[in-house]
Motif scaffolding. Structure first.
Motif, short mmCIF file in Angstrom:
data_model
loop_
_atom_site.label_atom_id
_atom_site.label_comp_id
_atom_site.label_asym_id
_atom_site.label_seq_id
_atom_site.Cartn_x
_atom_site.Cartn_y
_atom_site.Cartn_z
N SER A 196 0.84 -1.21 0.00
CA SER A 196 0.00 0.00 0.00
C SER A 196 0.87 1.26 0.00
O SER A 196 0.50 2.29 -0.57
CB SER A 196 -0.94 0.01 1.21
OG SER A 196 -0.24 0.33 2.41
N CYS A 197 2.05 1.17 0.62
CA CYS A 197 2.97 2.32 0.63
C CYS A 197 3.51 2.56 -0.77
O CYS A 197 3.53 3.69 -1.26
CB CYS A 197 4.15 2.07 1.57
SG CYS A 197 3.70 1.65 3.26
N GLU A 198 3.94 1.46 -1.40
CA GLU A 198 4.53 1.59 -2.75
C GLU A 198 3.50 2.10 -3.75
O GLU A 198 3.80 2.93 -4.61
CB GLU A 198 5.09 0.24 -3.20
CG GLU A 198 6.30 -0.16 -2.37
CD GLU A 198 6.75 -1.60 -2.61
OE1 GLU A 198 7.95 -1.83 -2.75
OE2 GLU A 198 5.88 -2.50 -2.66
N GLU A 199 2.26 1.59 -3.60
CA GLU A 199 1.18 2.02 -4.48
C GLU A 199 0.91 3.51 -4.31
O GLU A 199 0.71 4.24 -5.29
CB GLU A 199 -0.08 1.24 -4.10
CG GLU A 199 -0.86 0.71 -5.26
CD GLU A 199 -2.03 -0.11 -4.74
OE1 GLU A 199 -1.79 -1.25 -4.28
OE2 GLU A 199 -3.16 0.41 -4.75
N SER A 200 0.93 3.97 -3.07
CA SER A 200 0.68 5.39 -2.79
C SER A 200 1.74 6.26 -3.44
O SER A 200 1.44 7.34 -3.96
CB SER A 200 0.69 5.64 -1.27
OG SER A 200 -0.23 4.79 -0.63
N VAL A 201 3.00 5.78 -3.42
CA VAL A 201 4.10 6.53 -4.03
C VAL A 201 3.88 6.66 -5.54
O VAL A 201 3.98 7.76 -6.11
CB VAL A 201 5.46 5.85 -3.75
CG1 VAL A 201 6.57 6.45 -4.60
CG2 VAL A 201 5.81 5.96 -2.27
N ILE A 202 3.54 5.55 -6.18
CA ILE A 202 3.36 5.56 -7.64
C ILE A 202 2.23 6.50 -8.03
O ILE A 202 2.38 7.34 -8.92
CB ILE A 202 3.11 4.12 -8.16
CG1 ILE A 202 4.38 3.28 -7.95
CG2 ILE A 202 2.71 4.13 -9.63
CD1 ILE A 202 4.19 1.80 -8.16
N LYS A 203 1.10 6.39 -7.33
CA LYS A 203 -0.04 7.26 -7.65
C LYS A 203 0.29 8.72 -7.36
O LYS A 203 -0.07 9.60 -8.14
CB LYS A 203 -1.28 6.84 -6.84
CG LYS A 203 -1.92 5.57 -7.39
CD LYS A 203 -3.31 5.38 -6.79
CE LYS A 203 -3.86 4.02 -7.21
NZ LYS A 203 -5.04 3.64 -6.41
#
Ligand code: MG
Length: 387
Positions: free
Chosen positions: A367-374
């Motif tokens: 969820s952290c990595e996804e937040s960064v990409i978005k």
């Protein structure tokens, strides 16, 4: 426990990596450099590999490597991309990993190193800002120690040694204030890239120098401190201290304050981590107080430097808002360095990104990595709107 001998340096060619190698150079008999990594600087990596007789070499961007294996000794093992760096972090003879990659490219390798019970000497602040909860939880579960290399956190770490954490009242992070401490609000509008890259005290990499000029750096450090020392962010203060001699302080419940001091040079906190729990025996003089004369402290101007207030809001979110802050700031700094936005628009991009997107719910590392990409995507859109 004895200090570490067999180490890996992730980000060996950067500013921190170079300082790490300086410390090791003067203590050659104490350390074996088992592995090194860089993003693209293959030639520089090859030089280091020869000088320190390093057998394992990681290169994040494989394309930059093509045809360059002849620069290295025969028998060198190469590791490519994020997966390669994760393999490097697993090597059985390694006891400690120095994580000094800028950005979050070091996030997965750090997690793998923790899972493989390596002590972490942590310099990349983006890792704790993006995924502090999960990194700290994993380290706790496995009884893995994370030693902070960042000068402020290393200072606090030293101030806390021998003290029971339950007596801690407040952490006081010092900030140099950067080159624009005395600029008027109007002067701030016209800051050039060259001005922002010229830090009055510290000599550091580009990204962190800009972060220091906007004081985004101090925002990131509040988050780091919260995770490293398990102190609520409302109990973490920032004070501007232009001389950068006091690197941070801890105020205890009885009113006593303990400060750590040394000259402003990253080799001190690095050596403190490398030699932990021992200490390096250094011949050269440290601080001459009589010559220093005075140390000054001021309240930070949070209106002129909005990043600090923005991150305090992010810390209240149950989403990965701090990861979004970090990612948006990364995009904004990049845009400023390539002359696409003004200095004062760096914090604007961050707050506008957070207006649109506060990150995924903080459920796991993914969820952290996804937040960064978005967040990267949202921030890039906002930057485009300025052009
Ligand atoms: Mg720092």
């Amino acid at each position: 426990m004895r200090m570490f001998r067999n180490i890996i340096i992730f980000g060996a060619t950067g500013s921190i990596g170079t300082s790490v190698l300086n410390v090791i150079r003067r203590n050659r008999s104490n350390f074996n450099v088992i592995g090194i990594s860089a993003n693209t600087s293959v030639e520089k990596l090859a030089q280091i590999a020869h000088e320190f007789n390093v057998q394992n070499v990681g290169i994040f961007d494989e394309h930059t490597f093509a045809g360059k294996d002849s620069l290295f000794k025969r028998g060198t093992q190469f590791f490519f991309g994020e997966n390669g760096l994760c393999e490097l972090a697993k090597l059985s003879e390694v006891t400690a990993v120095i994580m000094a990659i800028v950005g979050i490219a070091g996030l997965r390798p750090t997690m793998v190193a923790i899972e493989n019970k390596k002590t972490i000497l942590l310099a990349s602040k983006e890792i704790l800002v993006t995924a502090g909860k999960f990194i700290i939880e994993s380290a706790k579960q496995r009884n893995v120690r994370i030693l902070p290399v960042d000068s402020e956190h290393n200072a606090i770490f030293q101030c806390l040694r021998g003290n029971d954490g339950s007596f801690v009242d407040r952490l006081i992070l010092t900030a140099s204030g950067g080159p624009f401490r005395n600029f008027s609000h109007r002067d701030m509008e016209n800051i050039t890239v060259a001005q922002a890259l010229h830090h009055p005290v510290w000599n550091m990499g580009k990204k962190i120098t800009i972060d220091s000029a906007t004081m985004a750096n101090k925002g990131l450090e509040i988050v780091e401190a919260k995770w490293l020392f398990n102190v609520p962010s409302d109990n973490i203060d920032v004070v501007v201290h232009p001389e950068s001699i006091v690197h941070s302080m801890v105020k205890f419940c009885d009113g006593s304050v303990i400060a750590q001091m040394c000259p402003p040079n990253m080799e001190y906190p690095i050596a403190n981590c490398l030699f932990f729990p021992e200490r390096e025996r250094l011949e050269k003089p440290s601080i001459n107080f009589a010559e220093q004369g005075s140390l000054n402290f001021f309240a930070p101007d949070v209106v002129k430097f909005p990043h600090m207030s923005i991150i305090r809001q992010c810390l209240k979110s149950s989403n990965n808002a701090c990861a979004v802050f970090q990612a948006a700031n990364e995009v904004a700094v990049d845009a400023f360095l390539s002359h696409r936005i003004k200095f004062t628009q760096i914090s604007e991009v961050v707050s506008k990104t957070l207006d649109v997107y506060t990150g995924e719910p903080m459920t796991n590392l993914k969820s952290c990595e996804e937040s960064v990409i978005k967040a990267h995507g949202v921030a890039r859109g906002i930057v485009q709107g300025y052009n």
